[in-house]
Enzyme design. Structure first.
Site, PDB file in Angstrom:
ATOM      1  N   LYS A 121       0.835  -1.210   0.000  1.00 22.13           N
ATOM      2  CA  LYS A 121       0.000   0.000   0.000  1.00 22.13           C
ATOM      3  C   LYS A 121       0.874   1.266   0.000  1.00 22.13           C
ATOM      4  CE  LYS A 121      -3.383   2.873   0.550  1.00 22.13           C
ATOM      5  NZ  LYS A 121      -4.239   3.252  -0.562  1.00 22.13           N
TER       6      LYS A 121
ATOM      7  N   ALA B 116       1.036  17.247 -15.181  1.00 24.68           N
ATOM      8  CA  ALA B 116       1.684  18.294 -14.383  1.00 24.68           C
ATOM      9  C   ALA B 116       0.619  19.231 -13.818  1.00 24.68           C
ATOM     10  CB  ALA B 116       2.664  19.067 -15.262  1.00 24.68           C
TER      11      ALA B 116
ATOM     12  N   CYS C  11      -4.682  10.914   1.275  1.00 24.75           N
ATOM     13  CA  CYS C  11      -3.808   9.733   1.216  1.00 24.75           C
ATOM     14  C   CYS C  11      -2.365  10.046   0.829  1.00 24.75           C
ATOM     15  CB  CYS C  11      -4.387   8.705   0.255  1.00 24.75           C
ATOM     16  SG  CYS C  11      -5.847   7.899   0.920  1.00 24.75           S
TER      17      CYS C  11
HETATM   18  N1  NAD Z   1      -9.990   8.161   1.452  1.00 28.90           N
HETATM   19  C1  NAD Z   1      -9.356   7.418   0.568  1.00 28.90           C
HETATM   20  O1  NAD Z   1      -9.374   7.682  -0.647  1.00 28.90           O
HETATM   21  C2  NAD Z   1      -8.584   6.203   1.021  1.00 28.90           C
HETATM   22  C3  NAD Z   1      -8.168   5.273   0.067  1.00 28.90           C
HETATM   23  C4  NAD Z   1      -7.470   4.155   0.515  1.00 28.90           C
HETATM   24  C5  NAD Z   1      -7.174   3.987   1.857  1.00 28.90           C
HETATM   25  N2  NAD Z   1      -7.588   4.932   2.757  1.00 28.90           N
HETATM   26  C6  NAD Z   1      -7.289   4.702   4.171  1.00 28.90           C
HETATM   27  O2  NAD Z   1      -8.499   4.230   4.774  1.00 28.90           O
HETATM   28  C7  NAD Z   1      -8.609   4.734   6.121  1.00 28.90           C
HETATM   29  C8  NAD Z   1      -9.909   5.488   6.275  1.00 28.90           C
HETATM   30  O3  NAD Z   1      -9.852   6.635   5.448  1.00 28.90           O
HETATM   31  P1  NAD Z   1     -11.157   7.498   5.146  1.00 28.90           P
HETATM   32  O4  NAD Z   1     -10.770   8.513   4.136  1.00 28.90           O
HETATM   33  O5  NAD Z   1     -12.313   6.617   4.881  1.00 28.90           O
HETATM   34  O6  NAD Z   1     -11.354   8.201   6.576  1.00 28.90           O
HETATM   35  P2  NAD Z   1     -12.618   9.049   7.064  1.00 28.90           P
HETATM   36  O7  NAD Z   1     -12.089  10.091   7.973  1.00 28.90           O
HETATM   37  O8  NAD Z   1     -13.450   9.460   5.887  1.00 28.90           O
HETATM   38  O9  NAD Z   1     -13.481   7.982   7.882  1.00 28.90           O
HETATM   39  C9  NAD Z   1     -13.072   7.427   9.089  1.00 28.90           C
HETATM   40  C10 NAD Z   1     -14.315   7.122   9.895  1.00 28.90           C
HETATM   41  O10 NAD Z   1     -13.928   6.392  11.063  1.00 28.90           O
HETATM   42  C11 NAD Z   1     -14.715   6.829  12.142  1.00 28.90           C
HETATM   43  N3  NAD Z   1     -14.086   6.461  13.403  1.00 28.90           N
HETATM   44  C12 NAD Z   1     -13.012   7.018  14.034  1.00 28.90           C
HETATM   45  N4  NAD Z   1     -12.745   6.374  15.186  1.00 28.90           N
HETATM   46  C13 NAD Z   1     -13.659   5.378  15.280  1.00 28.90           C
HETATM   47  C14 NAD Z   1     -13.884   4.356  16.239  1.00 28.90           C
HETATM   48  N5  NAD Z   1     -13.129   4.232  17.335  1.00 28.90           N
HETATM   49  N6  NAD Z   1     -14.920   3.505  16.039  1.00 28.90           N
HETATM   50  C15 NAD Z   1     -15.698   3.614  14.935  1.00 28.90           C
HETATM   51  N7  NAD Z   1     -15.522   4.549  13.987  1.00 28.90           N
HETATM   52  C16 NAD Z   1     -14.513   5.422  14.161  1.00 28.90           C
HETATM   53  C17 NAD Z   1     -14.826   8.317  11.930  1.00 28.90           C
HETATM   54  O11 NAD Z   1     -15.922   8.855  12.653  1.00 28.90           O
HETATM   55  C18 NAD Z   1     -15.022   8.373  10.412  1.00 28.90           C
HETATM   56  O12 NAD Z   1     -16.394   8.311  10.050  1.00 28.90           O
HETATM   57  C19 NAD Z   1      -7.354   5.570   6.360  1.00 28.90           C
HETATM   58  O13 NAD Z   1      -6.382   4.782   6.970  1.00 28.90           O
HETATM   59  C20 NAD Z   1      -6.924   5.945   4.945  1.00 28.90           C
HETATM   60  O14 NAD Z   1      -5.538   6.178   4.856  1.00 28.90           O
HETATM   61  C21 NAD Z   1      -8.284   6.018   2.366  1.00 28.90           C
END
Ligand code: NAD
Length: 431
Positions: free
Chosen positions: A205, A253, A261
């Site tokens: 990743k 560019a 991310c």
């Molecule tokens: N956004 C992207 O495009 C993307 C793509 C690939 C990977 N990721 C990875 O996926 C993960 C999530 O990213 P995201 O963009 O969806 O984040 P986000 O902030 O949109 O969502 C995270 C959610 O988790 C909830 N949360 C936090 N603590 C919690 C707990 N203890 N119990 C239950 N829920 C809880 C928050 O309230 C929030 O709704 C990250 O590690 C990110 O790096 C994101």
């Protein structure tokens, strides 16, 4: 085709969690969605959708009979053997990933369930974290929980298509049975599945995101050289992209990468390397080039307008990319604060992200459409390549603006068309 029929829990219903839950429901599973955000869960229960993602509201509507929403982790553990975790892992001030939300979930598990669970990590975790969690669960004699790393590669704006038609599925585990169980959830999806160890899955990743970010910073540096020598980076990128070894993706560019991310994951990989005693020189340069790229736009504005004090600059687009309302680490935020710091007035319009921008951006006058945003403006900077900006009302804009300068931060516009409408046009690395 056999439809999967599991009950799956998804903890953390953000951009990744909600798309994952919805797509797992689309594949035929029953999905229990859990988040600590009470308002978000209340909205979802009423049929609302807390994020902007094309096609998501429709797909949730189609599968709502198979999706339930809760704020209680117990509800998930009581009903589901397989539990995905998709909580956020934002950057700390040092660049390390903040893992507090992940550990809040993991440390709550022992008291809540004694039945067998497969914990599937979708959140992006620093290499080594999954093994630590796995070992810690074993130390607490939580032998009823198997740990699987299953990093997510979806892109906001095309998240559903990316989830259901991925380039690959990566599954890391110490337990073959758990690994196969997770692989079986994806059996209706046609994509290579790589079952491997946990640290390797985590590294795939980070290495993937860091490589893509490197490609962007590379082409941005080529663009900067193109400006000095009178070459056109869009043609250079096209010529490079025909080479199958290079490929045409991520060679646009512009004013640099942002989003939730790339900046975070590149910084985290640099930290992971540093913490293990290795200085990842290339990533240091990738990050620096990305920061300087945003500053170059300010210099372009000054080249044409002189001092920016009391000038009005309009930003078209605020989201970090089109087709999302996500403003995390968006280039627009950095640019706006630099312009405000130089004494400019900043106005902005985004087709979707204005309600979120009201919370995220301070000191910027947020407008309802392009024409009100350019009213009395000295220059426009195109920050996000929303499709709507491909057809800018140039003639009307010319009448409303004070000076007629367009900086195309994404090389999205047709320079000839913009110039023939009476504007000074400057892109990034375009001769
Ligand atoms: N956004 C992207 O495009 C993307 C793509 C690939 C990977 N990721 C990875 O996926 C993960 C999530 O990213 P995201 O963009 O969806 O984040 P986000 O902030 O949109 O969502 C995270 C959610 O988790 C909830 N949360 C936090 N603590 C919690 C707990 N203890 N119990 C239950 N829920 C809880 C928050 O309230 C929030 O709704 C990250 O590690 C990110 O790096 C994101």
């Amino acid at each position: 085709m056999n439809k999967a029929r599991e009950c799956i829990g998804v903890v953390g219903i953000g951009y990744v969690g909600l798309v994952t839950a919805t797509c797992l429901a689309e594949l035929g599973n029953t999905v229990v969605c859990m988040d600590i955000d009470v308002e978000k869960i209340a909205l979802l229960k009423k049929g609302g959708v807390p994020i902007y993602e094309p096609g998501l509201a429709e797909l949730i509507g189609k599968n709502n009979g198979r999706m339930t929403f809760t704020t209680a982790l117990e509800d998930v553990l009581r009903q589901c053997e397989i539990v995905f975790i998709a909580v956020d892992t934002p950057p700390t001030s040092t660049g390390d990933a903040d893992l507090s939300r992940v550990f809040a979930v993991v440390s709550a598990l022992p008291g809540l369930s004694s039945s067998h669970h497969v914990l599937v990590m979708k959140s992006t975790l620093p290499v080594g974290t999954g093994m630590k969690i796995s070992v810690e669960l074993a130390r607490q004699e939580m032998n009823n929980i198997d740990y699987v790393s299953n990093p997510e590669f979806l892109r906001e704006g095309s998240a559903i298509g990316d989830f259901l038609n991925p380039d690959r599925i990566i599954i890391g585990s110490r337990e073959a049975a758990a690994s196969h169980k997770v692989a079986s959830l994806y059996r209706q999806i046609s994509a290579p599945v790589l079952e491997t160890g946990i640290p390797t899955a985590e590294m795939i990743k980070y290495a993937s995101n860091a490589f893509l970010a490197t490609k962007i910073s590379f082409i941005n540096e080529i663009a900067n050289v193109c400006e000095e020598i009178g070459a056109d980076v869009t043609e250079v990128a096209r010529g490079m992209g025909y080479d199958k070894r290079i490929g045409s993706h991520f060679l646009n560019a512009g004013i640099g990468f942002g989003g939730s991310c790339f900046p975070k994951d590149v910084a985290a990989l640099k930290q992971i390397a540093g913490n293990s005693g290795y200085h990842f020189q290339l990533l240091t340069a990738v990050i620096e080039v990305n920061e300087l790229q945003k500053r170059r736009v300010v210099n372009k504005l000054k080249k044409h307008l002189g001092s920016l004090t009391d000038k009005t600059i309009t930003l078209l687009g605020l989201a970090f990319k089109p087709n999302t309302n996500d403003l995390r680490e968006a280039s627009s935020i950095v640019l706006a604060s630099r312009l405000l710091g130089d004494g400019a007035y900043v106005k902005a319009y985004d087709p979707v992200a204005i309600p979120d921008a009201a919370r995220a951006v301070r000191g910027v006058l947020l407008c309802d459409d392009t024409l009100s945003a350019v009213e009395d403006s000295d220059a426009v900077v195109l920050v996000t390549e929303w499709e709507e900006f491909a057809r800018l009302p140039l003639a009307e804009m010319k009448k409303r603006m004070r000076q007629h300068l367009i900086i195309d931060g994404r090389n999205f516009l047709d320079p000839a068309e913009v110039k023939s409408a009476g504007f000074t046009y400057e892109g990034i690395g375009r001769s």
